[in-house]
Design an enzyme around this catalytic site. Structure first.
Site, PDB file in Angstrom:
ATOM      1  N   ARG A 116     -34.512 -17.141  33.021  1.00 25.58           N
ATOM      2  CA  ARG A 116     -34.062 -17.893  31.915  1.00 25.58           C
ATOM      3  C   ARG A 116     -33.262 -17.423  30.866  1.00 25.58           C
ATOM      4  O   ARG A 116     -32.795 -18.124  30.031  1.00 25.58           O
ATOM      5  CB  ARG A 116     -35.550 -18.463  31.373  1.00 25.58           C
ATOM      6  N   ARG A 120     -47.707 -36.100  33.018  1.00 25.64           N
ATOM      7  CA  ARG A 120     -47.789 -35.116  34.139  1.00 25.64           C
ATOM      8  C   ARG A 120     -49.290 -34.789  34.332  1.00 25.64           C
ATOM      9  O   ARG A 120     -49.801 -34.440  33.328  1.00 25.64           O
ATOM     10  CB  ARG A 120     -46.824 -34.046  34.021  1.00 25.64           C
ATOM     11  N   LYS A 179     -38.146 -28.771  38.657  1.00 24.23           N
ATOM     12  CA  LYS A 179     -38.076 -27.484  39.213  1.00 24.23           C
ATOM     13  C   LYS A 179     -39.182 -27.357  40.194  1.00 24.23           C
ATOM     14  O   LYS A 179     -38.985 -27.123  41.529  1.00 24.23           O
ATOM     15  CB  LYS A 179     -38.159 -26.316  38.272  1.00 24.23           C
ATOM     16  N   ARG A 191     -51.645 -29.762  31.700  1.00 24.44           N
ATOM     17  CA  ARG A 191     -51.343 -28.584  31.297  1.00 24.44           C
ATOM     18  C   ARG A 191     -51.470 -28.385  29.893  1.00 24.44           C
ATOM     19  O   ARG A 191     -51.155 -29.408  29.026  1.00 24.44           O
ATOM     20  CB  ARG A 191     -50.000 -28.231  31.868  1.00 24.44           C
ATOM     21  N   ARG A 200     -41.052 -26.650  23.281  1.00 23.51           N
ATOM     22  CA  ARG A 200     -40.393 -25.835  24.506  1.00 23.51           C
ATOM     23  C   ARG A 200     -38.937 -26.497  24.669  1.00 23.51           C
ATOM     24  O   ARG A 200     -37.926 -25.880  25.165  1.00 23.51           O
ATOM     25  CB  ARG A 200     -41.067 -26.451  25.781  1.00 23.51           C
TER      26      ARG A 200
END
Ligand code: AP5
Ligand code: MG
Length: 208
Positions: A88, A122, A13, A152, A163
């Site tokens: 969401r 990431r 996203k 992160r 998640r």
């Protein structure tokens, strides 16, 4: 142009939002980024949101809806925006429909295995906010701007797992946009550029 990007954690996203905003010169609104800035600044909102984000859970609506409502009133949203990661849940979709009328809700989908693969590698740039892959860094720095990168906190393996369990996009959000005739779905299995071609073909159908 007012676009909503839906999709599971790590589906791309943020990456696609950056590309859309660059091409169409509109604002990128990421609720996740707003929470992370608040966490870094130690605000009351940040302290409350951190509890949920660290557990891989959704931040409650009473905190999330208000920040979007305030953000959409800012001047830079007048020409359009990409909402990345909001709504969401159905209650957020309904709240958003009272704030503004969007043009498209695009779901960016990806299977869990590839999500885990991408999120575990990431890195985020502190300077330009670019999410990137470990292998793309140049001498350990952001390949786009040379900025310092970090991992992160919610990209820790156990939090990624949570998640994926707790943050599947609910069918009633999909149905909400399908009923309005605004829903589109693509898969981001291919490269960022190929995925953007799919996104852009949807955007080019929007009448200004
Ligand atoms: P948020 O920051 O939005 O996290 P997320 O939804 O889990 O999504 P990510 O940002 O992790 O992934 P992404 O889809 O943006 O993928 P990216 O482009 O980085 O939210 C964080 C937290 O805040 C949530 O967990 C929740 O607690 C809370 N929150 C936020 N909004 C909320 C809301 N509305 N309600 C309640 N709580 C909320 O890509 C991932 C990686 O893949 C990158 O390394 C990238 O370089 C790479 N990549 C991207 N595309 C490709 C491609 N096509 N090919 C190869 N690699 C690719
Ligand atoms: Mg993101």
């Amino acid at each position: 142009m007012k676009i909503v990007l839906l999709g599971p954690p790590g589906s791309g996203k943020g990456t696609q939002a950056n590309l859309i905003c660059k091409k169409y010169d509109i604002s990128h609104i990421s609720t996740g980024d707003i929470f992370r800035t608040n966490i870094a600044n130690g605000t009351a909102l940040g302290k409350k949101a951190k509890e949920y984000i660290d557990a891989g859970s959704l931040v409650p609506d009473e905190l999330t809806i208000k920040i979007v409502e305030d953000r959409l009133k800012q001047d830079d949203c007048k020409n359009g925006f990409v909402l990345d990661g909001f709504p969401r849940v159905r209650t957020q979709a309904e709240a958003l429909s009272k704030m503004t009328q969007i043009d498209k809700a695009i779901m960016i989908d990806l299977d869990d295995e590839e999500i885990i693969n991408r999120l575990s590698k990431r890195r985020m740039c502190r300077k330009c906010g670019n999410p990137t892959h470990l292998d793309n860094l140049i001498n350990g720095y952001c390949e786009k701007c040379g900025g310092e990168v970090y991992t992160r906190a919610d990209d820790a393996p156990e939090v990624i797992k949570q998640r994926l369990i707790k943050q599947k996009l609910p069918q009633d959000v999909v149905d909400f946009y399908k009923d309005l005739g605004l829903f589109e779905k693509i898969n981001s299995t291919n490269s960022m550029e190929e995925t953007f071609k799919l996104v852009d073909s949807i955007l080019s159908g929007i009448k200004e």
